[in-house]
Design a protein around this motif. Structure first.
Motif, PDB file in Angstrom:
ATOM      1  N   PHE A   1      -7.113  -9.675  -5.192  1.00 13.38           N
ATOM      2  CA  PHE A   1      -6.959  -8.852  -6.412  1.00 13.38           C
ATOM      3  C   PHE A   1      -6.425  -7.448  -6.112  1.00 13.38           C
ATOM      4  CE2 PHE A   1     -11.262 -11.099  -6.780  1.00 13.38           C
ATOM      5  CZ  PHE A   1     -10.703 -12.311  -7.145  1.00 13.38           C
ATOM      6  N   MET A   2      -5.559  -7.325  -5.126  1.00  9.98           N
ATOM      7  CA  MET A   2      -5.112  -6.004  -4.709  1.00  9.98           C
ATOM      8  C   MET A   2      -3.947  -5.476  -5.550  1.00  9.98           C
ATOM      9  SD  MET A   2      -6.903  -4.933  -1.695  1.00  9.98           S
ATOM     10  CE  MET A   2      -7.775  -4.386  -3.146  1.00  9.98           C
ATOM     11  N   ASP A   3      -3.553  -6.232  -6.578  1.00  9.65           N
ATOM     12  CA  ASP A   3      -2.470  -5.733  -7.438  1.00  9.65           C
ATOM     13  C   ASP A   3      -2.961  -4.763  -8.509  1.00  9.65           C
ATOM     14  OD1 ASP A   3      -0.471  -7.041  -6.084  1.00  9.65           O
ATOM     15  OD2 ASP A   3      -0.234  -8.670  -7.523  1.00  9.65           O
TER      16      ASP A   3
ATOM     17  N   THR B   1       0.832  -1.209   0.000  1.00 12.50           N
ATOM     18  CA  THR B   1       0.000   0.000   0.000  1.00 12.50           C
ATOM     19  C   THR B   1       0.865   1.257   0.000  1.00 12.50           C
ATOM     20  OG1 THR B   1      -0.288  -0.189   2.391  1.00 12.50           O
ATOM     21  CG2 THR B   1      -2.059  -1.011   1.030  1.00 12.50           C
TER      22      THR B   1
ATOM     23  N   GLU C   1      -2.647 -14.379  -0.657  1.00 13.31           N
ATOM     24  CA  GLU C   1      -2.940 -12.936  -0.602  1.00 13.31           C
ATOM     25  C   GLU C   1      -4.097 -12.673   0.362  1.00 13.31           C
ATOM     26  OE1 GLU C   1      -4.679 -11.215  -4.149  1.00 13.31           O
ATOM     27  OE2 GLU C   1      -3.871  -9.224  -3.702  1.00 13.31           O
TER      28      GLU C   1
ATOM     29  N   ARG D   1       1.702   7.018  -6.713  1.00 12.27           N
ATOM     30  CA  ARG D   1       0.677   8.014  -7.037  1.00 12.27           C
ATOM     31  C   ARG D   1       1.116   9.423  -6.675  1.00 12.27           C
ATOM     32  NH1 ARG D   1      -3.111   8.339 -10.412  1.00 12.27           N
ATOM     33  NH2 ARG D   1      -4.290   6.506  -9.721  1.00 12.27           N
ATOM     34  N   LEU D   2       1.764   9.592  -5.524  1.00 10.79           N
ATOM     35  CA  LEU D   2       1.955  10.942  -4.987  1.00 10.79           C
ATOM     36  C   LEU D   2       3.365  11.500  -5.164  1.00 10.79           C
ATOM     37  CD1 LEU D   2       0.023  10.435  -1.623  1.00 10.79           C
ATOM     38  CD2 LEU D   2      -0.854  11.490  -3.716  1.00 10.79           C
TER      39      LEU D   2
ATOM     40  N   GLU E   1      -5.240  -1.380 -10.081  1.00 12.51           N
ATOM     41  CA  GLU E   1      -5.723  -0.038  -9.784  1.00 12.51           C
ATOM     42  C   GLU E   1      -7.222   0.056 -10.074  1.00 12.51           C
ATOM     43  OE1 GLU E   1      -4.989   4.526 -11.161  1.00 12.51           O
ATOM     44  OE2 GLU E   1      -4.238   2.860 -12.364  1.00 12.51           O
TER      45      GLU E   1
ATOM     46  N   ASN F   1      -8.455   3.822  -0.470  1.00 14.30           N
ATOM     47  CA  ASN F   1      -7.704   4.788  -1.285  1.00 14.30           C
ATOM     48  C   ASN F   1      -6.230   4.411  -1.396  1.00 14.30           C
ATOM     49  OD1 ASN F   1      -9.672   7.587   0.015  1.00 14.30           O
ATOM     50  ND2 ASN F   1     -10.137   6.115  -1.604  1.00 14.30           N
ATOM     51  N   MET F   2      -5.712   3.708  -0.389  1.00  8.79           N
ATOM     52  CA  MET F   2      -4.346   3.191  -0.490  1.00  8.79           C
ATOM     53  C   MET F   2      -4.329   1.947  -1.362  1.00  8.79           C
ATOM     54  SD  MET F   2      -2.531   3.788   3.212  1.00  8.79           S
ATOM     55  CE  MET F   2      -3.743   3.352   4.448  1.00  8.79           C
ATOM     56  N   ASN F   3      -5.231   1.000  -1.096  1.00 10.04           N
ATOM     57  CA  ASN F   3      -5.211  -0.273  -1.823  1.00 10.04           C
ATOM     58  C   ASN F   3      -5.387  -0.096  -3.318  1.00 10.04           C
ATOM     59  OD1 ASN F   3      -4.800  -2.167   0.235  1.00 10.04           O
ATOM     60  ND2 ASN F   3      -6.991  -2.213   0.765  1.00 10.04           N
ATOM     61  N   LEU F   4      -6.240   0.851  -3.713  1.00 10.04           N
ATOM     62  CA  LEU F   4      -6.512   1.020  -5.143  1.00 10.04           C
ATOM     63  C   LEU F   4      -5.660   2.131  -5.749  1.00 10.04           C
ATOM     64  CD1 LEU F   4     -10.390   0.471  -5.115  1.00 10.04           C
ATOM     65  CD2 LEU F   4      -8.598  -1.159  -5.754  1.00 10.04           C
ATOM     66  N   SER F   5      -4.587   2.499  -5.062  1.00  7.50           N
ATOM     67  CA  SER F   5      -3.642   3.507  -5.573  1.00  7.50           C
ATOM     68  C   SER F   5      -4.327   4.819  -5.914  1.00  7.50           C
ATOM     69  CB  SER F   5      -2.918   3.000  -6.832  1.00  7.50           C
ATOM     70  OG  SER F   5      -2.265   1.788  -6.575  1.00  7.50           O
ATOM     71  N   SER F   6      -5.377   5.157  -5.178  1.00  4.96           N
ATOM     72  CA  SER F   6      -6.132   6.365  -5.521  1.00  4.96           C
ATOM     73  C   SER F   6      -5.448   7.625  -5.024  1.00  4.96           C
ATOM     74  CB  SER F   6      -7.546   6.266  -4.932  1.00  4.96           C
ATOM     75  OG  SER F   6      -8.211   5.143  -5.475  1.00  4.96           O
ATOM     76  N   GLY F   7      -4.926   7.601  -3.798  1.00  6.62           N
ATOM     77  CA  GLY F   7      -4.295   8.778  -3.217  1.00  6.62           C
ATOM     78  C   GLY F   7      -4.747   8.949  -1.775  1.00  6.62           C
TER      79      GLY F   7
ATOM     80  N   LYS G   1       2.183   1.941  -3.389  1.00  3.33           N
ATOM     81  CA  LYS G   1       1.136   2.494  -4.260  1.00  3.33           C
ATOM     82  C   LYS G   1       1.000   4.002  -4.054  1.00  3.33           C
ATOM     83  CE  LYS G   1      -1.690  -1.715  -4.579  1.00  3.33           C
ATOM     84  NZ  LYS G   1      -2.804  -2.484  -3.964  1.00  3.33           N
ATOM     85  N   LEU G   2       1.027   4.423  -2.793  1.00  8.26           N
ATOM     86  CA  LEU G   2       0.920   5.863  -2.526  1.00  8.26           C
ATOM     87  C   LEU G   2       2.140   6.608  -3.060  1.00  8.26           C
ATOM     88  CD1 LEU G   2      -0.633   6.029   1.042  1.00  8.26           C
ATOM     89  CD2 LEU G   2      -1.752   6.458  -1.149  1.00  8.26           C
TER      90      LEU G   2
ATOM     91  N   ASN H   1     -10.238   8.924  -8.089  1.00 13.69           N
ATOM     92  CA  ASN H   1      -9.020   8.523  -8.785  1.00 13.69           C
ATOM     93  C   ASN H   1      -8.832   9.412 -10.025  1.00 13.69           C
ATOM     94  OD1 ASN H   1      -7.966   6.953 -11.184  1.00 13.69           O
ATOM     95  ND2 ASN H   1      -7.487   5.469  -9.580  1.00 13.69           N
ATOM     96  N   PRO H   2      -7.606   9.850 -10.314  1.00 11.70           N
ATOM     97  CA  PRO H   2      -7.391  10.748 -11.458  1.00 11.70           C
ATOM     98  C   PRO H   2      -7.939  10.194 -12.785  1.00 11.70           C
ATOM     99  CG  PRO H   2      -5.419  10.674 -10.093  1.00 11.70           C
ATOM    100  CD  PRO H   2      -6.358   9.640  -9.540  1.00 11.70           C
TER     101      PRO H   2
ATOM    102  N   LYS I   1       3.987  -5.635  -6.383  1.00 11.68           N
ATOM    103  CA  LYS I   1       2.973  -6.690  -6.485  1.00 11.68           C
ATOM    104  C   LYS I   1       3.068  -7.563  -5.239  1.00 11.68           C
ATOM    105  CE  LYS I   1       1.851  -5.784 -10.841  1.00 11.68           C
ATOM    106  NZ  LYS I   1       0.545  -5.154 -11.109  1.00 11.68           N
TER     107      LYS I   1
END
Lengths: 417, 417
Positions: B73-75, A324, A395, A331-332, B77, B281-287, A327-328, B220-221, A341
């Motif tokens: 399925f956390m790999d 996680t 996972e 993104r950031l 976005e 928001n962390m898991n899905l690389s959103s921000g 990922k941040l 998400n962007p 992965k």
């Protein structure tokens, strides 16, 4: 010689799971002897059914005395947290009765965790730290334990004179070889806590006795500024450690969140390890280390709880936190460094960090028989279980049951849980 | 009328714990009647000893059908994850037998979680969603459940025609009032999944029937770019929702990670809620959403799991994830927005989000008697327990035991666990 049967899953290279459903693992003389889809004739075999069988996981950086306050005082940032909570609480380990109570709780929880081997900080107190080693040895755990060296910039109650710090370290090293599986490691806390004289002496003793070294590097911007003030002539934090001779043996540098490319060159030229501590780096507002960059460069990297910066002993929690936070960062901060992965983070926690302890963290022939047996929690917890692959089941375990105990745990072939 | 005795801790304002050791909580007619340090004479009192007694916690955004793959399925976005996993799996809820199995597991786990009330997404399927409502009602949970509306940009198996989507929503709303504690909520998935015609119709029905609305905003962007392409004439994503009349009743906007100041103005002028979903928001690389900014502006804000973007049902995990992600945002993005303190994140999870459901999430007089009783895990897990304050014991629980079950759980005065 014996064998285990179950659903085997491991990584030999980063990012690539190997699986064997209903497979057999042959253990001989504390090491992995073979993996097979057929039973080993005439060998006593324990059948774990549909449970997952994975290699041990390895915690490259953990502060044993801090475990008692893991999950507390999380509103403060690193340097404040050290002064306000950590240093006063570590000072209490001068009391061997208190230390015994705290360390028994720590070692018991570590025993039932996913950690097969760890590289552990004690405190400045020689006797408490030796006692910690004895408890770990007794629990069947393997790894390294260091008496922490500190001779400046900490409260009187958690500071030795330079002479005492050196003498006590030598005293510690003379006593420590009593233990077979838990070995001593030279442990200067970090540059702000240690004079140049002490660091030089520790570098010398590490080299003379061929002992590994562990310390902190580039955790937090405030800390890095402080190191610059303390050592204005050093080119960098890593270069300072190098100049004190602390990178000449096998070394773990915890954190390396803000490490520069030049510092990575230094670490890499010495084959040093980075202990990536994602949970701690979030909790203490430190930042996110560029793990993908470490991997791309081929720097030795493992995962670490850094308890009590990290609030969990679970290496599965470290795996998901590494993912996680990467990922941040992608993104950031820097979208040129792809997020980790699951299969990559698992590799770091197993064979990646395991290699610090020798051949460990994989089911390849000749590797230490460090083995975890895990419940297939997906079959209890989701209606999709029958449709999941072994990597998916693993996972699921990491995200949904990171605080569960392993069903069985073997270290160097010996069952300890 | 009855009373509970234990160590009471709650927040009435953000950032400020109220505590009463060995205190008494009087419950009358489903509501908090009084808090006292003295027993209530003649009132049946349950003594929970040294356990912690806190208000219920509130999950402002959760996808019930996705719970079965939380932690899988956390790999991937967000947009890939929706197409590859989420949409095909949600499509299976057309099968009421499958839906029953999955929803029973979800509702059972939600019942034993820290969540007292939740605002829940079902799927596009009317009957499955009504069944979900019945299960939640039966379990004693309160909150809102929405049949999801989608009429474009999703697979055939998870899309209705505009006419069917409207008709099915009306059919759902006609059936839903059979339940007392679990109410319907108008639920357009998000702009990419809904035509303007459908969004307008849903806004109209929400207004006519005075129903709340829930949807997604600025997660998400990639999603935001897509919305711009779909609605080139809209000034912003939030303004689009406003123009369709979807902000005229009580509304939850999930995420708002990339929300602009202008969009915050829009939300604030309507009194809309933001469901901050840090784990997802962390898991899905959103921000990382600027929660501190929401709090400073006085925007209604609560916390949410957003399962299966979030991999845990635990609102304690959301509290600690909100804190850690706010620390990273402070460090990496904007150091003018201070990280959340534990007492602030706890407020968001209790009274902050609770206010969406009325007077809920506090021990003030007249508030709904939503109450959780928690083991004092510090006394099992750390030698420092005797020295800890109640806020410290609660912080310890949040970080160290976020997946434990509450000892007792009351919703609107009724004990359900």
């Amino acid at each position: 010689m014996y064998a285990l049967k179950g659903n085997l899953i491991w990584t030999e290279e980063s990012g690539c799971f190997r699986v064997l459903e209903n497979g057999y693992l042959l253990i001989n003389d504390g090491c992995i002897a073979a993996v097979s889809s057929e039973p080993f004739a005439g060998v006593r075999t324990e059948d774990f059914g549909s449970r997952l069988i994975i290699p041990g996981l390895y915690d490259l950086h953990i502060h044993a005395p801090q475990y008692m306050f893991a999950g507390l005082f999380m509103d403060d940032e690193l340097l404040v947290w050290l002064d306000k909570h950590t240093f006063p609480l570590e000072a209490r380990f001068s009391d061997i009765i208190f230390a015994e109570k705290a360390y028994r709780a720590f070692v018991n929880d570590l025993k039932y965790s996913f950690t097969a081997r760890a590289s552990v900080f004690g405190t400045i107190h020689k006797d408490s730290t030796l006692f910690l080693m004895s408890l770990m040895e007794e629990a069947g755990l393997h790894g390294y334990v260091g008496k922490v060296s500190m001779d400046r910039n900490s409260p009187d109650s958690l500071r030795e004179t330079t002479a005492d710090a050196i003498e006590d370290e030598l005293g510690f090293l003379d006593k420590a070889p009593e233990y077979r599986n838990v070995k001593p490691i030279v442990t200067p806390r970090f540059i702000p806590s240690c004079t140049g004289e002490l660091l030089l002496a520790l570098g010398k003793v590490a080299k003379e006795r061929d002992l590994p070294v562990q310390t902190h590097l580039d955790e937090n911007p405030g800390e890095i500024e402080w190191v610059k003030e303390l050592l204005p002539d050093s080119k960098s934090y890593a270069e300072a450690y190098e100049s004190f001779g602390l990178l000449d043996t096998k070394t773990i540098m915890a954190h390396s969140v803000w490490i520069t490319e030049e510092e990575m060159d230094i670490l890499q030229s010495h084959g040093a390890y980075i202990a990536h501590s994602p949970s701690s780096n979030m909790n203490l507002s430190s930042g996110i280390a560029p793990v993908r960059r470490f991997m791309d460069r081929g720097i030795n990297t493992g995962l670490a709880t850094d308890t009590a910066g990290g609030s969990s002993l679970s290496m599965f929690r470290m795996i998901t936190d590494a993912i996680t936070s990467s990922k941040l960062r992608w993104r950031l901060v820097d979208n040129s460094l792809a997020p980790l992965k699951f299969s990559e983070a698992f590799y770091l926690a197993s064979k990646g960090g395991g290699s610090f302890f020798g051949k460990a963290g994989s089911f390849e022939e000749g590797y230490a028989a460090d083995i975890l047996v895990l419940d297939d929690v997906s079959s209890e917890m989701t209606v999709l279980a029958p449709e999941l692959s072994l990597p998916e089941k693993l996972e699921f375990y990491a995200y949904r049951a990171p605080d569960r105990r392993p069903v069985a745990k073997y270290v160097a072939g010996k069952r300890i849980v």
